[in-house]
Design a protein around this motif. Structure first.
Motif, short mmCIF file in Angstrom:
data_model
loop_
_atom_site.label_atom_id
_atom_site.label_comp_id
_atom_site.label_asym_id
_atom_site.label_seq_id
_atom_site.Cartn_x
_atom_site.Cartn_y
_atom_site.Cartn_z
N MET A 1 0.84 -1.22 0.00
CA MET A 1 0.00 0.00 0.00
C MET A 1 0.86 1.25 0.00
O MET A 1 1.79 1.38 0.78
CB MET A 1 -0.87 0.00 1.26
N ASN A 2 0.55 2.18 -0.89
CA ASN A 2 1.34 3.42 -0.97
C ASN A 2 1.08 4.31 0.23
O ASN A 2 -0.07 4.53 0.60
CB ASN A 2 0.93 4.22 -2.22
N PRO A 3 2.14 4.88 0.79
CA PRO A 3 1.91 5.90 1.81
C PRO A 3 1.34 7.16 1.15
O PRO A 3 1.64 7.44 -0.01
CB PRO A 3 3.31 6.16 2.38
N LEU A 4 0.52 7.88 1.86
CA LEU A 4 -0.08 9.10 1.32
C LEU A 4 0.21 10.26 2.26
O LEU A 4 -0.37 10.36 3.34
CB LEU A 4 -1.60 8.91 1.15
N LYS A 5 1.11 11.10 1.82
CA LYS A 5 1.53 12.22 2.67
C LYS A 5 0.92 13.54 2.21
O LYS A 5 0.58 14.39 2.99
CB LYS A 5 3.06 12.37 2.54
N LYS A 41 -11.30 17.77 7.19
CA LYS A 41 -11.59 16.76 8.22
C LYS A 41 -11.18 15.37 7.75
O LYS A 41 -10.55 14.60 8.48
CB LYS A 41 -13.08 16.74 8.55
N THR A 42 -11.55 15.04 6.52
CA THR A 42 -11.26 13.70 5.99
C THR A 42 -9.75 13.50 5.80
O THR A 42 -9.25 12.39 5.97
CB THR A 42 -12.01 13.48 4.66
N SER A 43 -9.06 14.57 5.46
CA SER A 43 -7.60 14.46 5.31
C SER A 43 -6.97 14.10 6.65
O SER A 43 -6.08 13.25 6.72
CB SER A 43 -7.02 15.79 4.81
N ILE A 44 -7.44 14.74 7.70
CA ILE A 44 -6.90 14.44 9.04
C ILE A 44 -7.21 12.99 9.41
O ILE A 44 -6.34 12.27 9.89
CB ILE A 44 -7.45 15.44 10.08
N LYS A 45 -8.44 12.57 9.14
CA LYS A 45 -8.82 11.17 9.44
C LYS A 45 -7.90 10.19 8.73
O LYS A 45 -7.61 9.11 9.23
CB LYS A 45 -10.26 10.90 8.99
N ASN A 46 -7.46 10.57 7.52
CA ASN A 46 -6.60 9.69 6.73
C ASN A 46 -5.11 9.91 7.01
O ASN A 46 -4.26 9.39 6.28
CB ASN A 46 -6.88 9.88 5.24
N PHE A 202 -18.65 17.20 -4.31
CA PHE A 202 -17.60 16.22 -3.99
C PHE A 202 -17.70 15.88 -2.51
O PHE A 202 -17.69 16.77 -1.65
CB PHE A 202 -16.25 16.83 -4.34
N SER A 203 -17.81 14.58 -2.20
CA SER A 203 -18.11 14.19 -0.81
C SER A 203 -16.93 13.47 -0.16
O SER A 203 -15.98 13.07 -0.82
CB SER A 203 -19.32 13.26 -0.80
N GLU A 204 -17.08 13.27 1.13
CA GLU A 204 -16.10 12.50 1.90
C GLU A 204 -15.95 11.10 1.30
O GLU A 204 -14.85 10.56 1.19
CB GLU A 204 -16.56 12.41 3.36
N LYS A 205 -17.09 10.56 0.87
CA LYS A 205 -17.08 9.22 0.27
C LYS A 205 -16.27 9.19 -1.04
O LYS A 205 -15.49 8.28 -1.28
CB LYS A 205 -18.54 8.82 -0.01
N ASP A 206 -16.46 10.23 -1.86
CA ASP A 206 -15.69 10.32 -3.11
C ASP A 206 -14.20 10.39 -2.81
O ASP A 206 -13.38 9.74 -3.46
CB ASP A 206 -16.09 11.58 -3.90
N TYR A 207 -13.87 11.21 -1.84
CA TYR A 207 -12.46 11.40 -1.47
C TYR A 207 -11.87 10.08 -0.98
O TYR A 207 -10.79 9.66 -1.41
CB TYR A 207 -12.41 12.49 -0.39
N ASN A 208 -12.59 9.40 -0.10
CA ASN A 208 -12.09 8.12 0.43
C ASN A 208 -11.95 7.06 -0.65
O ASN A 208 -11.03 6.25 -0.62
CB ASN A 208 -13.00 7.62 1.55
N ARG A 209 -12.86 7.09 -1.63
CA ARG A 209 -12.78 6.14 -2.75
C ARG A 209 -11.49 6.36 -3.54
O ARG A 209 -10.79 5.42 -3.88
CB ARG A 209 -14.02 6.32 -3.65
N ILE A 210 -11.16 7.63 -3.79
CA ILE A 210 -9.94 7.94 -4.54
C ILE A 210 -8.70 7.53 -3.74
O ILE A 210 -7.76 6.93 -4.27
CB ILE A 210 -9.89 9.44 -4.89
N ILE A 211 -8.72 7.82 -2.45
CA ILE A 211 -7.58 7.48 -1.59
C ILE A 211 -7.34 5.97 -1.61
O ILE A 211 -6.21 5.49 -1.72
CB ILE A 211 -7.81 7.99 -0.14
N LYS A 212 -8.44 5.23 -1.53
CA LYS A 212 -8.33 3.76 -1.54
C LYS A 212 -7.70 3.27 -2.85
O LYS A 212 -6.79 2.44 -2.86
CB LYS A 212 -9.73 3.16 -1.37
N LYS A 213 -8.17 3.85 -3.96
CA LYS A 213 -7.62 3.47 -5.27
C LYS A 213 -6.15 3.84 -5.35
O LYS A 213 -5.32 3.07 -5.84
CB LYS A 213 -8.35 4.22 -6.39
N PHE A 214 -5.83 5.05 -4.90
CA PHE A 214 -4.44 5.53 -4.93
C PHE A 214 -3.51 4.55 -4.21
O PHE A 214 -2.42 4.24 -4.68
CB PHE A 214 -4.33 6.93 -4.29
#
Ligand code: IPE
Ligand code: IPE
Ligand code: MG
Length: 224
Positions: A1-5, A41-46, A202-214
């Motif tokens: 899994m890629n780190p995401l900074k 908020k979602t960035s901090i959660k991630n 653009f929602s938290e869900k969309d953002y999390n989906r992209i992060i997961k793919k990344f």
């Protein structure tokens, strides 16, 4: 899994959203601010450390005065009302771009940066009056003036993103596939996601989906 900074975002589509839903482009900018809050908020959660948001380009001065004034009033109000809260949340604010706004706004931006400079949870780089070509030209001018060798390390030092790792991920909302003069150097090896949704949608869900793919992308950097 890629780190995401570091995530960079071109927050596009406010105007179209506003026209479609509220008959005004500016209403779209106002709505877009809610998405900014959600994404912070979602960035901090991630556990993301750097979030770079493209808010106003050097080319956006071509827009009608009424829209430009609305955007900067929105920013001013946001900072006046929310900078204490950002500070309490241990968020650092940095402006990239040229601060040549009203004296009042310049002061407010400097104050906000200074107040939050020691914070460590998340660094938000707000790109305001930012243009990548201008940034690169200035960096080359500095190298020339100081008679330094032209190499990657020295050039990066004179960019406004000095000391910030390059974005791992770029997201552009608004259904347009272009970079619009954003971080041309820094995005050399970023993973890029172009999203159909307009920024206010653009929602938290969309953002999390992209992060997961990344996280599952094989990043080669030229290797195999
Ligand atoms: C927001 O989107 C980006 C800013 C320059 C503030 P736009 O205002 O470009 O929205 P669209 O692309 O016209 O819909
Ligand atoms: C890019 O969006 C700039 C920001 C999001 C601040 P634009 O809407 O200005 O980009 P173009 O002009 O369509 O390329
Ligand atoms: Mg646009």
């Amino acid at each position: 899994m890629n780190p995401l900074k570091h995530v960079a975002i071109i927050m596009d589509g406010n105007g179209r959203w506003g026209l479609k839903n509220k008959k005004s482009r500016n209403a779209g900018h106002k709505e877009g601010l809610n998405t900014v809050e959600k994404i912070i908020k979602t960035s901090i959660k991630n556990k993301i450390k750097y979030l770079t948001l493209y808010a106003f380009s050097t080319e956006n001065w071509k827009r009608p005065k009424k829209e430009i004034n609305f955007l900067f009033d929105l920013l001013e109000n946001f900072l006046v009302n929310r900078i204490d809260e950002l500070h309490e949340k241990n968020i650092k604010l940095k402006i990239i771009g040229v601060k040549n706004f009203s004296t009042k706004l310049n002061k407010l931006l400097n104050y906000s940066e200074k107040k939050t400079i020691k914070n460590t949870k998340l660094q938000i780089n707000l790109a305001l009056n930012y243009g990548s070509k201008f940034e690169l030209i200035n960096a080359f001018k500095s190298l020339n003036k100081n008679k330094e060798n032209i190499n990657e390390k020295n050039l990066s030092k004179y960019l406004q993103t000095n000391n910030i790792p390059d974005p791992d991920l770029l997201i552009r909302t608004g259904n347009t596939k272009r970079l619009s003069n954003f971080l041309l150097w820094q995005l050399a090896y970023s993973e890029i996601f172009f999203e159909k949704k307009l920024w206010p949608e653009f929602s938290e869900k969309d953002y999390n989906r992209i992060i997961k793919k990344f996280k599952n992308i094989k990043r080669n950097y030229g290797n195999i």
